[in-house]
Design an enzyme around this catalytic site. Structure first.
Site, short mmCIF file in Angstrom:
data_model
loop_
_atom_site.label_atom_id
_atom_site.label_comp_id
_atom_site.label_asym_id
_atom_site.label_seq_id
_atom_site.Cartn_x
_atom_site.Cartn_y
_atom_site.Cartn_z
N ASN A 153 0.82 -1.14 -0.10
CA ASN A 153 -0.26 0.15 -0.34
C ASN A 153 1.40 1.30 0.30
O ASN A 153 0.41 2.66 -0.71
CB ASN A 153 -0.97 -0.15 1.13
CG ASN A 153 -0.30 -0.14 2.43
OD1 ASN A 153 0.86 -0.60 2.87
ND2 ASN A 153 -1.06 -0.16 3.22
N GLY A 229 1.76 -6.50 7.61
CA GLY A 229 1.13 -7.04 6.44
C GLY A 229 -0.12 -7.94 7.89
O GLY A 229 -0.45 -6.85 8.96
N SER A 230 -1.01 -8.58 7.73
CA SER A 230 -1.82 -9.44 8.38
C SER A 230 -1.41 -10.09 9.28
O SER A 230 -0.09 -10.66 9.77
CB SER A 230 -2.47 -10.04 7.68
OG SER A 230 -2.02 -11.71 7.44
N GLU A 249 4.32 -4.98 12.54
CA GLU A 249 3.02 -4.53 12.12
C GLU A 249 1.99 -4.37 11.56
O GLU A 249 2.12 -4.95 10.34
CB GLU A 249 2.94 -2.98 11.47
CG GLU A 249 2.55 -1.34 11.69
CD GLU A 249 1.24 -1.50 10.48
OE1 GLU A 249 0.70 -2.35 11.16
OE2 GLU A 249 1.44 -0.56 9.60
N LEU A 250 0.93 -5.06 12.30
CA LEU A 250 0.11 -6.11 11.92
C LEU A 250 -1.06 -5.23 11.02
O LEU A 250 -2.67 -6.29 11.04
CB LEU A 250 -0.32 -7.40 12.28
CG LEU A 250 1.07 -8.08 12.76
CD1 LEU A 250 0.72 -9.16 13.76
CD2 LEU A 250 1.31 -8.52 11.64
N CYS A 283 -3.10 0.71 6.92
CA CYS A 283 -3.23 0.17 8.53
C CYS A 283 -4.54 1.34 9.06
O CYS A 283 -4.37 0.37 10.30
CB CYS A 283 -2.40 -0.38 9.05
SG CYS A 283 -1.05 -1.33 7.81
N GLU A 377 -10.81 -6.56 9.50
CA GLU A 377 -10.04 -5.05 8.56
C GLU A 377 -10.47 -5.14 7.35
O GLU A 377 -10.04 -5.97 6.51
CB GLU A 377 -8.30 -5.36 8.92
CG GLU A 377 -7.70 -3.83 8.31
CD GLU A 377 -6.53 -3.94 7.53
OE1 GLU A 377 -5.52 -2.79 8.76
OE2 GLU A 377 -5.75 -5.01 8.08
#
Length: 476
Positions: A153, A229-230, A249-250, A283, A377
């Site tokens: 992104n 990511g996820s 960082e999820l 995010c 999300e």
């Protein structure tokens, strides 16, 4: 149109692998480039090059500063071309891509400055009985090889947020960009080489998480992983890497509270801008808005008015504010979630219309915690609004989420603002702004399933170095 081919920058050379993937223009749907896909041997060579460079190259802090500062300057020199590259591979509106390049230059420049500020501290061991003749201090030393796994992104700036602090700290890096958007990271590596970065300190491998990502996770030569990511992939990465350090960082389903005393015009302006920027694929995009029942009707009206005024479509048009999503598949998924919410009782106040990969900015009311548009999300230009009556109950509702990256609150009441700051279980609370605020020098990271560890150059460098105690026996 000429389709450019990109080889992989590894060990200071451009490596071919015999396989390639197509990179598509996310709005026009045509191939704009091909990129070599790493096989297991290529990944091994990339990690070996990084390990060798780390062991043999010792750049002084000032040399690291100089290389990164020059990289920042080169990024600004290439701003227009880089912005066009970002827009092509992500679908981000060109105005936003230009801003991303500017922010990337700032991220790299801040990292350059922080390279000169890495330090330890004195430790008063002499105050312990029996240690009166000893002196101690700590130093910070680089971890070694850092593996950076970056998302689609924000392909340039989020790559810089991992690569630049790692290099500033004295590490070597292997970066795996998202397969949908690998071109920005490769171009960043090229610019760093032009700025004087020695061979092997930055290496790029491209491929899927199931193959390239898994091979990287299993390589014991890597000392730290930094991943965006996820939660599902982050959890698997943590399991695969064992006791080695991982920064995660999820993502999130970020909430904003519009309190009864809020400046509604300000809140509506910022929520409209920050719910749908980058097609909601950030995010910390605003996904949940909790509105005090006393201001419900005027706020909903204002937000809908401002949202309907947003221009969605061609990202190459300078007036476009909301471009396509990363793929039509993802736009179809988001559209399905909207329809599921509508079937369960939600109301579409505006939007909900999809044209290929472009999903019109969508506002839903009447949503609840059981709907995917609230509890998961969505990563799409969709926001759900819910009423509340008392702040305690609202904070409890926000905290019910399994995520906790950032949240915002609009209020003129200092007590309400500080209560939110104390009680919201998130990594960052933004007062009188939306959740999607980030300055590149600030600490950035979440709690719960939003991950752990901090980004932001100063804070990432702390994560990417090890603290070592030095004790000196001064004699009797």
């Amino acid at each position: 149109m000429t389709i450019k081919h990109y080889a992989l920058p590894i060990g200071g050379e451009l490596m071919e692998t015999g396989a390639a993937l197509d990179v598509y223009d996310k709005y026009r749907g045509r191939v704009i480039a091909t990129v070599a896909v790493a096989d297991r041997r290529t990944v091994d060579l990339a990690v070996a090059a990084a390990s060798r460079a780390f062991e043999t190259i010792r750049l002084s802090p000032y040399e690291r500063f100089s290389i990164l500062k020059r990289t920042s300057e080169l990024l600004l020199r290439e701003k227009k071309a880089l912005a066009e590259l970002i827009t092509a591979e992500t679908g981000k509106p060109i105005a936003d891509s230009l801003t991303e390049v500017e922010r990337t230059a700032q991220t790299v420049e801040i990292s350059a400055e922080e390279a000169k500020r890495i330090h330890g501290e004195g430790v008063p061991v002499e105050s312990a009985p029996g240690a009166e003749n000893r002196m101690a201090f700590t130093i910070r030393v680089p971890i070694g090889v850092v593996c950076a796994i970056t998302p689609f992104n924000v392909p340039l700036n989020l790559a810089a947020h991992k690569i630049a602090p790692a290099l500033a700290a004295g590490n070597a890096v292997v970066v795996k960009p998202a397969s949908a958007t690998p071109l920005s990271a490769i171009r960043l590596a090229q610019l760093m080489e032009e700025a004087g970065l020695p061979k092997g300190l930055l290496n790029v491998v491209v491929g899927s998480g199931e193959t390239v990502g898994s091979w990287l996770a299993q390589d014991p030569r890597i000392g730290l992983y930094t991943f965006t990511g996820s939660p599902e992939v982050g959890r698997r990465l943590k399991q695969d890497t064992g006791l080695r350090n991982v920064l995660l960082e999820l993502g999130s389903n970020s909430a904003v509270i519009v309190h009864e005393d809020a400046d509604l015009e300000l809140a509506a302006d910022l929520c409209a801008a920050k719910s749908f920027a980058n097609a909601g694929q950030v995010c910390i995009s605003v996904q949940r808005i909790y509105v005090h029942d006393r201001v419900w009707e005027p706020f909903v009206g204002l937000l809908a008015e401002k949202t309907k005024a947003l221009i969605a479509g061609d990202p190459y048009d300078a007036s476009t504010q909301v471009g396509p999503m990363i793929s039509e598949k993802e736009a179809i998924r988001a559209e399905r979630w909207i329809k599921e919410a509508e079937s369960a009782g939600a109301t579409i106040e505006c939007g909900g219309i999809r044209n290929g990969s472009v999903l019109q900015p969508t506002i839903l009311t009447g949503v609840d915690d059981a709907m995917k548009v609230v509890c998961e999300e969505i990563f799409a230009p969709v926001v759900g609004l819910m009423k509340y009556r008392d702040l305690d109950g609202c904070i409890a509702a926000v905290n019910r989420s399994r995520y906790g990256l950032q949240a915002g609150i609009f209020t003129r009441n200092a007590e309400a603002a500080f209560r939110a700051a104390r009680e919201l279980r998130v990594g960052g609370v933004i007062i009188n702004d939306a959740s999607q605020f980030r300055a590149d020098q600030m600490p950035y990271g979440g709690v719960k399933e939003s991950g752990w560890g901090k980004e932001g150059p100063k804070y990432a460098i702390r994560e990417m170095t090890e603290e070592r105690i030095v004790v000196w026996n001064l004699g009797t």
